[in-house]
Design an enzyme around this catalytic site. Structure first.
Site, PDB file in Angstrom:
ATOM      1  CD  GLU A   1      72.532  40.303  57.720  1.00  0.00           C
ATOM      2  OE1 GLU A   1      72.875  39.952  56.601  1.00  0.00           O
ATOM      3  OE2 GLU A   1      72.163  39.497  58.583  1.00  0.00           O
TER       4      GLU A   1
ATOM      5  CG  ASP B   1      72.475  37.047  61.342  1.00  0.00           C
ATOM      6  OD1 ASP B   1      73.073  37.159  60.265  1.00  0.00           O
ATOM      7  OD2 ASP B   1      71.586  36.202  61.548  1.00  0.00           O
TER       8      ASP B   1
END
Length: 874
Positions: free
Chosen positions: A516, A479
């Site tokens: 990400e 993340d």
């Protein structure tokens, strides 16, 4: 994720929810002076202090009750210091007097101020940030130590890094056990007896806390916990190698064959979504649902695996803060939700009243990074969650799927003295990233961590290795990976690569990594370190999500105020809706053709150096095509960029198309456009991901941020008789109310709730495309040169057809026809060649696609409306 802003909104709310849970630990403290307002000085190593706003004149550090002094003289940053701290380059620097350097270990264990006489004879002071000097003094020596519970012939040693603590003791068995400090590493240890195994414990850390301006004794769990009691109240002295924690067959687990990342097809799902509404599951909402071989959900996953899906990506399954873990403590909506109208606001109102205390959350609010979440276990009290997580991995592997974990090391659920702060109550001000004024960075949503600091970086590596070795996880999705240093993610890769089946029971080199790579916040543009962003990770073999083709396929941006802005797969120009945001026909045509360029780059694997003719007729590289001011192509090789059309963030693909396609579009055509949108990722070079249920037209009733929207809006419906989730009421007001005027007429329209025919047909057609990808080697090219040689877009240029992309790939021709009309695409160079519709489509599920044809004399490919057709040279 689909972008940083969505994560910001979601996780800010997660922290608010976390505050409503019972405290997991306590603290005691004596009254003391108030804290300094700011910490503008940063002690970056034992030799150097940087002080924002200071005069370039003599200064000093003051510490202890008698205000002992460390003298500072004006200095400059060395080249290595500038490299390590680029964001501090312009601030005044001071050199620690060599005679005082030996005072550093004592200074960091109490109240510490920087002080200076001002030009007018006054005195100015500020707090001091100490992560840099802690790394210099202790971190480099502690980074290879074993922390947490470590067993030797049945006897545990417990170790915690707390270099600034006055004392650390162990709370166990109702008694306090002293721990011994290693002055070289800052680690406190205690060796226990065999009968400590399985017992709950906490650390009692007596430490100066700048945020409250006093010395505090924190009762806190172990950041290296291997097991927990319910609601994370205590850590457990647990050996993950204990045979009692190994399910039957664990040591002999046979995994599906490893799939290179560039060929991976990934299904993203949340554990509770998967089974909570599945009436055929014996363990709804639990890890063990993945062991229910005969459930509808597992049956569907097996069918995807047989078709070419290789990985299941699980949303966070580590211990998180916002969900009560005992079922008896979990609130449930007290309304008859099914009785309300499909466009009613009653459902969201009822769900919202219990959202902070229900069993649902995505889990992006980490509490303990290396323990499975207890709310998914049949019993959250104790190590049952370890056994059941392992059984889940077994179940997925047995279905032909490898397992990816979504990991969230970029922030914590809380910081400071919050009950859900663990790291910051052990070493205050170290594990969290601090801004120049000493406040905790929150650009990630909540309390950001600092993986650039030695021991936070170590925690990331150690945690990932534990999941890989002890739980046999096959991949990790990071993340907000752009908030990590590139070096930290490469250190993870190096540590995994060192794992071998003989030594560790797993092949670390087969473990995939992606994340990400968004570039934003205080770390943006490599301000503090070289980030793990999209462009920086190119060439590392670690993929980043690519938003380029996603936006082109859907249209607009996930954050548009008008959700009707169209794209390639939602009818822009070729099937316009009534949205004024789309512009006039000329503007629509130009934007559509640019979108087609972005999708073409996506089909190459988002390669920076791939050269093609763009829609203006110019020869360009992928890096030369614009994406909102950034290069569209950034990958060095296939596998650097991960393609997707939807994920858990923002509206599902079906919901996005519900907003964007003309409302009169029938269910069959909506299904066809869903398949076409998914195909732009599924048939690309490099890895691709789809949200679980997208092939079943999954809807969340237009909810664009369902992280805390409960089972009602999130649950997967594997049986088409239960619908697809559309029309379950207006989505929650928070984050969606601005779109309610657009949503009401859609939710009220029964024609937008697809029946079994549309759902089953869409899923079968998508699986045909997965089979084509899995069986055709041309979709797995390894280098830019091979892609450049094998893949082309022969009809690109000023005269290409708006709404149609024709791709030639080795012995294949793929036509993406997003228009509502049958289209003919003539490739003169192929005239006389033998081509036919791919057998997997010619004998596949979609009867419309079977009407696609090829005219050999002219080299013309005829493709039905809203269809992706793959032709093969025979």
């Amino acid at each position: 994720m689909n972008g940083p802003l969505r994560r910001t909104v979601a996780a800010m709310a997660l922290v608010l929810c976390a505050a409503a849970l019972p405290a997991a630990s306590s603290a005691t403290a004596a009254p003391a002076p108030p804290p300094a307002d700011q910490a503008l000085a940063q002690w970056i190593d034992r030799d150097t202090v940087v002080w924002k706003g200071a005069e370039h004149a003599a200064a000093q550090l003051e510490f202890g009750t008698h205000r002992k002094r460390i003298r500072l003289t004006p200095g400059t940053l060395s080249p290595s210091e500038r490299l390590a701290h680029p964001h501090l380059t312009g601030y005044p620097a001071f050199t620690v007097d060599p005679r005082d350097r030996g005072l550093a270990p004592a200074a960091v264990r109490g109240r510490l101020l920087a002080a200076q006489r001002t030009a007018d004879g006054g005195r100015t002071t500020t707090g001091v940030q100490i992560p840099g000097v802690l790394d210099d003094l202790y971190g480099t020596r502690a980074q290879h130590a074993t922390l947490g519970p470590d067993f030797d012939h049945g006897r545990p040693t417990l170790s915690v890094w707390a270099p600034t603590a006055r004392t650390v003791a162990l709370e166990l068995d109702g008694r306090t056990v002293p721990m011994r400090r290693d002055d070289t590493t800052g680690i406190w240890r205690v060796r226990g007896a065999r009968d400590w195994a399985g017992k709950p414990y906490r650390y009692l850390v007596t430490v100066w806390v700048p945020s409250v301006g006093r010395t505090v004794t924190n009762k806190v769990t172990d950041p290296y916990s291997t097991a927990l009691t319910a609601d994370s109240a205590r850590s457990l002295v647990t050996d993950l190698d204990d045979p009692k924690l190994a399910p039957a067959g664990w040591s002999r687990l046979t995994k599906p064959a490893a799939v290179p990342l560039r060929r991976a097809r990934i299904q993203e799902l949340q554990i509770r979504d998967f089974s909570v509404a599945d009436r055929t599951s014996r363990h709804p909402g639990r890890y063990l649902a993945f062991t229910d071989r005969h459930s509808d959900g597992m049956g569907h996953l097996r069918s995807l695996a047989r078709s070419g899906t290789s990985y299941v990506h699980l949303l966070p399954a580590f211990d998180f803060a916002t969900t009560p873990e005992r079922p008896a403590d979990q609130a449930r909506p007290g309304c008859d939700l099914a009785s309300y109208a499909p466009d009613s606001d009653r459902q969201q109102d009822c769900v919202g009243k219990t959202a902070a205390r229900d069993a649902y959350n995505w889990g992006y609010d980490p509490l303990h990074y290396t323990v499975p979440e207890g709310s998914y276990a049949s019993d959250p009290e104790g190590p049952a969650r370890t056994v059941e997580f392992r059984r889940m991995v077994q179940g997925l592997n047995g279905a032909g799927l490898r397992t990816v974990m979504d990991v969230v090391y970029n922030h914590t659920a809380a910081s400071g003295q919050d009950p859900h702060s663990v790291l910051d109550r052990i070493v205050p001000g170290y594990y969290q990233r601090l801004m120049d004024d000493g406040s905790v960075a929150t650009s990630t949503c909540c309390s950001g961590t600092a993986p650039e600091h030695t021991m936070m970086g170590k925690l990331v590596v150690d945690s990932v290795v534990t999941w890989a070795k002890e739980y046999k996880v096959d991949g990790f999705r990071f993340d907000l990976m752009g908030h990590h240093p590139k070096a930290n993610i490469l250190a993870v890769r190096k540590a995994l690569d060192a794992l071998t089946p003989r030594k560790d029971g797993v092949d670390g080199q087969s473990i995939v990594l992606y994340g990400e790579g968004w570039n934003f916040g205080e770390a943006a543009n490599d301000a503090r370190f070289v980030q793990a962003t999209q462009r920086n990770m190119a060439g590392t073999g670690i993929a980043t999500f690519s938003d380029r083709a996603r936006d082109a396929v859907r249209g607009g941006s996930p954050f548009d105020g008008d959700p009707g802005i169209q794209g390639f797969a939602s009818g822009l120009y070729t099937d316009p809706n009534s949205s004024k945001g789309n512009g006039n026909p000329s503007e629509q045509r130009a934007r559509l053709l640019h979108y087609q360029d972005l999708i073409k780059i996506g089909l190459t694997g988002n390669l920076a150096d791939y050269t093609f003719t763009d829609s203006t007729g110019h020869r360009v590289k992928g890096s030369g095509v614009d994406y909102n001011g950034a290069p569209a192509g950034y990958a060095a090789a296939p596998g650097d960029a991960l393609a997707y059309a939807d994920a858990h963030d923002n509206e599902t693909l079906y919901d996005a198309l519900a907003y964007k396609l003309p409302q009169h579009t029938d269910a069959a055509d909506r299904g066809r456009m869903q398949v076409l949108a998914l195909a732009t990722a599924a048939l690309s070079q490099g890895p691709a991901l789809s949200q679980a249920g997208s092939d079943l037209l999954r809807s969340k009733s237009l909810d664009r941020n369902s992280f805390d929207s409960g089972d009602w809006f999130n649950a997967l419906h594997w049986n088409c008789a239960d619908g697809n989730g559309f029309g379950r009421g207006l989505p929650p007001a928070a984050g969606n109310k601005d779109k309610w005027p657009y949503a009401r007429p859609l939710l009220a329209d029964p024609a937008l709730r697809p029946g079994c025919a549309a759902i089953d047909h869409t899923s079968a057609a998508y699986r045909d495309l997965l089979r084509i990808h899995a069986t055709e080697p041309a979709f797995g090219l390894a280098t830019t040169a091979r892609v450049q040689s094998a893949l082309s877009f022969p009809l690109s240029g000023k005269d290409e057809t708006p709404g149609v992309i024709t791709m030639r790939l080795g012995n294949l021709v793929v036509v993406f026809n997003a228009t509502p009309h049958r289209q003919a695409q003539t490739l003169h160079a192929l005239a006389g060649e033998h081509y036919a519709l791919h057998p997997l489509q010619a004998h596949g599920a979609d009867r419309t696609t079977t009407t696609a044809s090829y005219d050999r004399p002219s080299g013309t490919f005829n493709v039905p409306a809203r269809t992706v057709a793959v032709f093969r040279r025979g």
